[in-house]
Design a protein around this motif. Structure first.
Motif, PDB file in Angstrom:
ATOM      1  N   ARG A 136      13.438  -5.431 -35.846  1.00 30.61           N
ATOM      2  CA  ARG A 136      11.896  -5.271 -34.656  1.00 30.61           C
ATOM      3  C   ARG A 136      12.310  -4.455 -33.521  1.00 30.61           C
ATOM      4  O   ARG A 136      13.530  -5.321 -32.622  1.00 30.61           O
ATOM      5  CB  ARG A 136      11.142  -5.822 -34.364  1.00 30.61           C
ATOM      6  CG  ARG A 136      10.078  -5.507 -34.766  1.00 30.61           C
ATOM      7  CD  ARG A 136       8.743  -6.965 -34.063  1.00 30.61           C
ATOM      8  NE  ARG A 136       9.690  -7.680 -34.136  1.00 30.61           N
ATOM      9  CZ  ARG A 136       8.870  -8.880 -33.603  1.00 30.61           C
ATOM     10  NH1 ARG A 136       7.493  -8.554 -32.821  1.00 30.61           N
ATOM     11  NH2 ARG A 136       8.752 -10.151 -33.063  1.00 30.61           N
ATOM     12  N   ASP A 137      12.649  -3.436 -33.771  1.00 31.01           N
ATOM     13  CA  ASP A 137      12.182  -2.865 -32.390  1.00 31.01           C
ATOM     14  C   ASP A 137      10.874  -3.333 -31.107  1.00 31.01           C
ATOM     15  O   ASP A 137       9.500  -2.657 -31.497  1.00 31.01           O
ATOM     16  CB  ASP A 137      12.095  -0.827 -32.490  1.00 31.01           C
ATOM     17  CG  ASP A 137      11.727  -0.129 -31.070  1.00 31.01           C
ATOM     18  OD1 ASP A 137      12.032  -0.668 -30.807  1.00 31.01           O
ATOM     19  OD2 ASP A 137      11.996   1.292 -31.838  1.00 31.01           O
ATOM     20  N   LEU A 138      11.463  -4.185 -30.559  1.00 32.71           N
ATOM     21  CA  LEU A 138      10.834  -4.576 -29.570  1.00 32.71           C
ATOM     22  C   LEU A 138       9.897  -3.195 -28.130  1.00 32.71           C
ATOM     23  O   LEU A 138       8.834  -3.127 -27.763  1.00 32.71           O
ATOM     24  CB  LEU A 138      10.771  -5.398 -28.490  1.00 32.71           C
ATOM     25  CG  LEU A 138      11.315  -6.581 -29.755  1.00 32.71           C
ATOM     26  CD1 LEU A 138      11.826  -7.217 -28.619  1.00 32.71           C
ATOM     27  CD2 LEU A 138       9.776  -6.350 -30.431  1.00 32.71           C
ATOM     28  N   THR A 139      10.227  -1.954 -27.975  1.00 32.23           N
ATOM     29  CA  THR A 139       9.991  -0.646 -27.593  1.00 32.23           C
ATOM     30  C   THR A 139       8.991  -0.477 -27.676  1.00 32.23           C
ATOM     31  O   THR A 139       8.216  -0.183 -27.152  1.00 32.23           O
ATOM     32  CB  THR A 139      11.317  -0.103 -27.339  1.00 32.23           C
ATOM     33  OG1 THR A 139      11.769   0.956 -28.546  1.00 32.23           O
ATOM     34  CG2 THR A 139      12.353  -0.107 -26.905  1.00 32.23           C
ATOM     35  N   ILE A 140       8.733  -0.330 -29.314  1.00 27.24           N
ATOM     36  CA  ILE A 140       7.289   0.646 -29.740  1.00 27.24           C
ATOM     37  C   ILE A 140       6.280  -0.732 -29.488  1.00 27.24           C
ATOM     38  O   ILE A 140       5.879  -1.774 -30.266  1.00 27.24           O
ATOM     39  CB  ILE A 140       7.691   0.434 -31.032  1.00 27.24           C
ATOM     40  CG1 ILE A 140       8.259   1.471 -31.434  1.00 27.24           C
ATOM     41  CG2 ILE A 140       6.381   1.086 -31.750  1.00 27.24           C
ATOM     42  CD1 ILE A 140       8.589   1.582 -32.932  1.00 27.24           C
ATOM     43  N   LYS A 141       5.169  -0.298 -28.983  1.00 28.09           N
ATOM     44  CA  LYS A 141       3.794  -1.175 -28.195  1.00 28.09           C
ATOM     45  C   LYS A 141       2.507  -0.407 -29.583  1.00 28.09           C
ATOM     46  O   LYS A 141       1.660  -1.667 -30.507  1.00 28.09           O
ATOM     47  CB  LYS A 141       3.374  -0.919 -27.241  1.00 28.09           C
ATOM     48  CG  LYS A 141       4.590  -1.313 -26.243  1.00 28.09           C
ATOM     49  CD  LYS A 141       4.797  -2.933 -25.902  1.00 28.09           C
ATOM     50  CE  LYS A 141       5.656  -2.994 -24.719  1.00 28.09           C
ATOM     51  NZ  LYS A 141       6.282  -4.400 -25.306  1.00 28.09           N
ATOM     52  N   LYS A 142       2.509   0.233 -30.041  1.00 30.12           N
ATOM     53  CA  LYS A 142       1.888   1.312 -30.983  1.00 30.12           C
ATOM     54  C   LYS A 142       2.245   2.189 -31.509  1.00 30.12           C
ATOM     55  O   LYS A 142       2.742   2.789 -30.977  1.00 30.12           O
ATOM     56  CB  LYS A 142       0.017   1.605 -29.759  1.00 30.12           C
ATOM     57  CG  LYS A 142      -0.355   1.294 -31.022  1.00 30.12           C
ATOM     58  CD  LYS A 142      -2.124   1.346 -29.710  1.00 30.12           C
ATOM     59  CE  LYS A 142      -3.572   1.074 -30.018  1.00 30.12           C
ATOM     60  NZ  LYS A 142      -4.609   1.748 -29.695  1.00 30.12           N
ATOM     61  N   LYS A 147      -2.940  10.591 -40.636  1.00 32.46           N
ATOM     62  CA  LYS A 147      -4.064  11.717 -40.336  1.00 32.46           C
ATOM     63  C   LYS A 147      -5.880  11.169 -39.762  1.00 32.46           C
ATOM     64  O   LYS A 147      -6.591  12.082 -40.202  1.00 32.46           O
ATOM     65  CB  LYS A 147      -4.226  12.612 -41.840  1.00 32.46           C
ATOM     66  CG  LYS A 147      -3.294  13.155 -41.734  1.00 32.46           C
ATOM     67  CD  LYS A 147      -2.853  14.246 -42.446  1.00 32.46           C
ATOM     68  CE  LYS A 147      -1.667  15.274 -42.860  1.00 32.46           C
ATOM     69  NZ  LYS A 147      -1.595  16.168 -43.736  1.00 32.46           N
ATOM     70  N   ASN A 148      -5.855  10.120 -40.699  1.00 34.40           N
ATOM     71  CA  ASN A 148      -6.967   8.983 -40.652  1.00 34.40           C
ATOM     72  C   ASN A 148      -7.369   8.313 -39.584  1.00 34.40           C
ATOM     73  O   ASN A 148      -7.801   7.344 -39.164  1.00 34.40           O
ATOM     74  CB  ASN A 148      -6.404   7.404 -41.920  1.00 34.40           C
ATOM     75  CG  ASN A 148      -7.115   9.182 -43.785  1.00 34.40           C
ATOM     76  OD1 ASN A 148      -7.362   9.551 -43.529  1.00 34.40           O
ATOM     77  ND2 ASN A 148      -6.506   7.932 -44.684  1.00 34.40           N
ATOM     78  N   LYS A 149      -6.256   8.335 -38.431  1.00 37.16           N
ATOM     79  CA  LYS A 149      -6.517   8.401 -37.018  1.00 37.16           C
ATOM     80  C   LYS A 149      -5.751   6.997 -36.675  1.00 37.16           C
ATOM     81  O   LYS A 149      -7.195   5.768 -36.187  1.00 37.16           O
ATOM     82  CB  LYS A 149      -8.199   7.811 -36.344  1.00 37.16           C
ATOM     83  CG  LYS A 149      -8.256   9.903 -36.478  1.00 37.16           C
ATOM     84  CD  LYS A 149      -9.547  10.624 -35.372  1.00 37.16           C
ATOM     85  CE  LYS A 149      -9.480  11.580 -34.998  1.00 37.16           C
ATOM     86  NZ  LYS A 149     -10.782  12.164 -33.891  1.00 37.16           N
ATOM     87  N   ARG A 150      -5.546   5.833 -37.828  1.00 37.10           N
ATOM     88  CA  ARG A 150      -5.150   4.694 -37.882  1.00 37.10           C
ATOM     89  C   ARG A 150      -3.874   4.386 -37.785  1.00 37.10           C
ATOM     90  O   ARG A 150      -3.061   5.872 -38.295  1.00 37.10           O
ATOM     91  CB  ARG A 150      -4.943   4.718 -39.490  1.00 37.10           C
ATOM     92  CG  ARG A 150      -6.996   4.624 -40.025  1.00 37.10           C
ATOM     93  CD  ARG A 150      -6.832   3.670 -41.510  1.00 37.10           C
ATOM     94  NE  ARG A 150      -6.301   2.207 -41.523  1.00 37.10           N
ATOM     95  CZ  ARG A 150      -5.974   2.085 -42.921  1.00 37.10           C
ATOM     96  NH1 ARG A 150      -6.089   2.668 -44.305  1.00 37.10           N
ATOM     97  NH2 ARG A 150      -5.422   0.734 -42.769  1.00 37.10           N
ATOM     98  N   CYS A 151      -2.694   3.322 -37.433  1.00 36.09           N
ATOM     99  CA  CYS A 151      -2.142   3.528 -36.694  1.00 36.09           C
ATOM    100  C   CYS A 151      -1.323   1.640 -36.690  1.00 36.09           C
ATOM    101  O   CYS A 151      -2.549   0.703 -36.469  1.00 36.09           O
ATOM    102  CB  CYS A 151      -1.999   3.580 -34.927  1.00 36.09           C
ATOM    103  SG  CYS A 151      -2.965   2.688 -34.067  1.00 36.09           S
ATOM    104  N   PHE A 152      -0.237   1.052 -36.539  1.00 34.01           N
ATOM    105  CA  PHE A 152       0.409  -0.132 -36.606  1.00 34.01           C
ATOM    106  C   PHE A 152       0.669  -0.391 -35.686  1.00 34.01           C
ATOM    107  O   PHE A 152       1.228   0.001 -33.997  1.00 34.01           O
ATOM    108  CB  PHE A 152       1.728   0.314 -37.268  1.00 34.01           C
ATOM    109  CG  PHE A 152       1.780  -1.551 -37.308  1.00 34.01           C
ATOM    110  CD1 PHE A 152       1.139  -1.782 -39.123  1.00 34.01           C
ATOM    111  CD2 PHE A 152       2.550  -1.975 -36.868  1.00 34.01           C
ATOM    112  CE1 PHE A 152       1.847  -3.387 -39.290  1.00 34.01           C
ATOM    113  CE2 PHE A 152       3.158  -3.456 -36.886  1.00 34.01           C
ATOM    114  CZ  PHE A 152       2.386  -3.871 -37.825  1.00 34.01           C
TER     115      PHE A 152
END
Length: 809
Positions: A136-142, A147-152
């Motif tokens: 897991r890449d812990l540096t990625i917070k968001k 295109k649907n303006k959705r993110c993890f």
């Protein structure tokens, strides 16, 4: 289009109407572009941009040079026959393109740990992913928005239980699903079978593991070759970069030598020469990377010890290299108390680019480097430089800039430089002193101008003594000591050699010069007395200078040595001249020279009424007394004056730390004096609201320590060892650690310049700063490298891109 939309009287649409209609259609098509992506899920693919990026960080493909009897066939297949390592990437564009395509298409792999690429992995990559496990890449917070303006978001990784505890790893609804449980069971089952080699394709799996083990062994040997060459200051590359060709350098020469008896390297070379592989890890890019890894491992160990010590001192010195670039050597002095054995260490941390030689410029370079090394500037407790104005300047030097940031960084001028400057002051005292060293240099140049004359010198002097003439240096006064010593103890032989040169040399000027030196200088009693005096002076100063150059030299010992030298000159002023006369008379009798000073002719004149009687007395005094008053006394007085002035900084150290120098000094203080000394030290180690020690607590600890400490006289190092064993005197321990941290000389930085000249010669003048600093670190601190785990270095090297992970496992 209806007729109503057309202008009255027109049968067809106008050009403007047609363009308007076409533009509306294009806008409609553009607005609908990508709408289908909302209903279709695409398989993850690797873009050409990522391929180029991965190819850029590839191991060594751009370093392969094709050498074949059939150039067309070699260019077609991209094979290596001569196994050449192309060190100049820009010299052959076609070659680089060939290499990049051959390796980039054959062995390119995406990032196997990125879930977006899992659908595109082949069977081998899947096996590696299953065996290593997801990362897991812990540096990625968001994540990025689609295109649907959705993110993890990172919050989906962790679930908070009712009692407040955090539980990972999956979303609550998904982690209990049957599909997730089935997939995880399959995952762990495959991992277990891979570890036990019980898969269906177990034969292929064993072959894959064998290949990975082979590559690791190859890399291990390459790493050791890089270490060997760097440790011994040897050049890596030659004028040729092809295996089994002349002038291909020491690195490829070692590869060829190991291939003679080592089966691993032999197999590696066979694959290269038989077109079995295009990736060989023998290029200069891999060399630089391995040099950087070795140097970084050494720096990590040093920085770890520095942080454990907390307090450290900075030692700087500058010199130009072969490419006329100013190099600044960085040395860190600290107390290594990580084990039961307490030692003082001065560690080299690299060469810094010091082209801006102003005080502010050099301080900025130092501050930036300490920040990169993760060392706190506020923990500096000492600084030592040479006697240059840009370094020791009280207003604009590095000393002043550092004191502005950290008032507790005690400055100590280099003791050896100060002694050299003292000798320079003595040599400029009078005209005869200046002429003396000029005559010494003339004697050397008379023999050094030709091999024939030097052979005459060698035939006349005794080789077993190891004494020979040396050229003088304006900075290294030890060379003057060696040259004066050779003449002092072999003056009769050197005089005979000069007479022989004057007899056999055909050049009238050289013959006259040699005869003049033999008869007028070496045959003069006054010059013989000067040789004896200067030898005794230089011997005393050089003895102290040698002692101060030790890495573990302490400030209390340095103060004692300098004070002893001043005492020597005070005593030498009274008795030295008479002793020198007696010694010189013995030499004169051996050389059959009249042991008297030449008496100058006195011109008789009428005494004036206003003339001072003392002037008449001085002018009529004996020649030896005139020599003592005009030559000997001024030189010795200048020595005492210069030593007192140039080492006045030691008085402040005596005032602040003097009561800690020895156990006898500590026991000799009464309670009032001890409390006063502790208060003075607390003030010296205080900056604003920050203080290293508490004066009152230090007084209590030292007062109690006086009853515990042994009766033997102990120095600071022995006292610190005693405190470390007791481990109940924190303020006293801090005070002694700071005392031992204060530097005395910059001799360690001067020693690093010897490595600089070996590494960056005129043949290697284009070496980059990072490579130079890495090679110097390996060469100087190679003892630390012996304790570095090479497996960790290999793991670090392998983990730098996905292609290496696939090859090395």
């Amino acid at each position: 289009m209806s007729s109503s939309s057309k202008r009255p009287g027109r049968k067809y649409e106008s050009g403007y109407e047609k363009r308007t209609k076409k533009k509306k259609a294009e806008n409609l098509i553009h607005s609908l572009k990508g709408s289908l992506d909302n209903f279709v899920v695409k398989e993850p693919q690797v873009s050409s941009e990522n391929q180029n990026i991965e190819a850029d960080v590839d191991d060594n493909v751009d370093n392969i040079q094709v050498e074949n009897t059939n150039p067309d066939e070699a260019n077609l297949h991209g094979n290596v026959v001569g196994a050449s390592v192309n060190e100049n990437m820009d010299s052959s564009p076609d070659k680089n393109n060939m290499d990049a395509s051959s390796d980039g298409n054959a062995s390119f792999r995406p990032d196997i740990y990125d879930p977006r690429n899992w659908d595109a992995l082949d069977s081998k990559a899947i096996d590696i992913l299953v065996e290593k496990g997801p990362k897991r890449d812990l540096t990625i917070k968001k994540g990025r928005k689609d295109k649907n303006k959705r993110c993890f978001s990172l919050i989906f990784y962790t679930r908070v239980l009712l009692n407040g505890e955090k539980f990972s790893i999956r979303i609550r609804e998904h982690e209990t699903s049957a599909e997730h449980v089935l997939n995880m069971v399959t995952w762990y089952d495959l991992r277990l079978r891979l570890q036990k080699h019980q898969t269906i394709n177990c034969v292929a799996q064993r072959q894959l593991e064998k290949e990975k083990d082979h590559w690791r062994k190859v890399l291990f040997r390459i790493l050791l070759m890089v270490k060997f060459l760097a440790k011994h200051n040897l050049a890596f590359r030659g004028t040729n970069s092809t295996l089994y060709q002349d002038n291909n350098g020491n690195f490829l020469g070692l590869v060829e030598m190991l291939a003679e008896f080592d089966p691993i390297i032999q197999e590696h070379v066979r694959r290269i020469t038989n077109n079995g592989t295009h990736v060989h890890y023998l290029g200069h890019g891999i060399q630089n990377e391995l040099i950087h890894l070795l140097a970084s491992a050494i720096k990590s160990e040093i920085i770890k010890k520095i942080k454990e010590a907390k307090y450290f001192s900075v030692i700087l010195d500058c010199t130009p290299d072969a490419s006329h670039q100013e190099q600044m050597s960085l040395i860190i002095r600290y107390v290594n108390a990580s084990s039961t054995f307490v030692s003082i260490e001065e560690s080299f941390l690299g060469f810094l680019d010091g082209n801006d030689t102003t005080g502010q410029g050099l301080f900025d370079v130092l501050q930036e480097e300490l920040r990169n090394l993760d060392l706190d500037l506020d923990d500096v407790r000492g600084q030592s430089y040479d006697n240059g104005a840009n370094m020791k300047g009280k207003n604009n030097g590095v000393q002043r800039k550092l004191l502005d940031k950290n008032p507790r960084a005690f400055y100590s001028a280099c003791g050896c430089h100060s002694l050299n400057l003292t000798l320079c002051d003595m040599a400029k005292t009078c005209g005869k002193a200046k002429d003396f060293f000029g005559i010494i240099q003339r004697i050397y140049t008379t023999f050094a101008n030709s091999t024939k004359k030097w052979q005459i010198l060698k035939d006349n002097i005794d080789d077993t003594t190891g004494l020979t003439l040396r050229s003088l240096s304006s900075t290294r006064w030890e060379s003057r000591m060696d040259s004066v010593k050779a003449i002092r103890f072999q003056i009769l032989n050197i005089r005979e050699a000069l007479l022989q040169v004057s007899d056999i040399d055909n050049d009238q000027k050289t013959s006259s010069e040699a005869k003049s030196l033999a008869n007028n200088e070496l045959g003069d009693f006054e010059f013989l007395v000067a040789i004896v005096i200067w030898y005794e002076i230089l011997y005393a100063v050089n003895l102290v200078s040698k002692n101060l150059q030790s890495k573990d030299m302490l400030i209390d010992v340095a103060i004692e040595q300098v004070q002893g030298l001043i005492t020597f000159f005070n005593g030498y002023r009274d008795t030295g001249f008479c002793n020198a006369l007696e010694t010189t008379k013995e030499i004169a009798l051996e050389m059959e020279i009249d042991p008297t000073f030449r008496q100058k002719h006195q011109i008789k004149r009428k005494k004036q009424f206003d003339e001072n009687p003392d002037d008449v007395l001085i002018s009529s005094q004996p020649a030896h007394e005139s020599f003592r008053r005009k030559y000997f006394i001024p030189v010795v007085d200048q020595a005492i004056s210069s030593l007192t002035t140039r080492f006045e900084q030691y008085e402040s150290f005596q005032k602040n730390f003097g009561f800690l120098f020895t156990s006898y000094a500590l026991k000799s203080l009464d309670e009032k004096s001890l409390k006063s000394s502790c208060s003075v030290l607390e003030a010296a180690l205080k900056s604003g609201a920050k203080s290293d020690i508490n004066g009152s607590e230090l007084y209590v600890e030292l007062n109690l320590l006086k009853s515990f400490i042994p009766n033997d006289n102990m120095g600071p190092v022995d006292i610190l060892k005693f405190l470390k064993r007791l481990d109940c005197f924190p303020n006293a321990t801090i005070a002694y650690r700071i005392l031992l941290t204060i530097p005395v000389t910059v001799a360690s930085a001067e020693r690093s310049f010897s490595k600089l000249k070996l590494l960056k010669s005129y043949l290697r003048s284009t070496m980059t700063q990072e490579r130079l600093s890495g090679l110097a670190t390996i060469a100087i601190e190679n003892d630390i490298l012996e304790g570095v785990a090479y497996e960790d270095l290999i793991e670090d090297f392998v983990s730098r891109n996905a292609q290496r992970i696939a090859r090395f496992g």
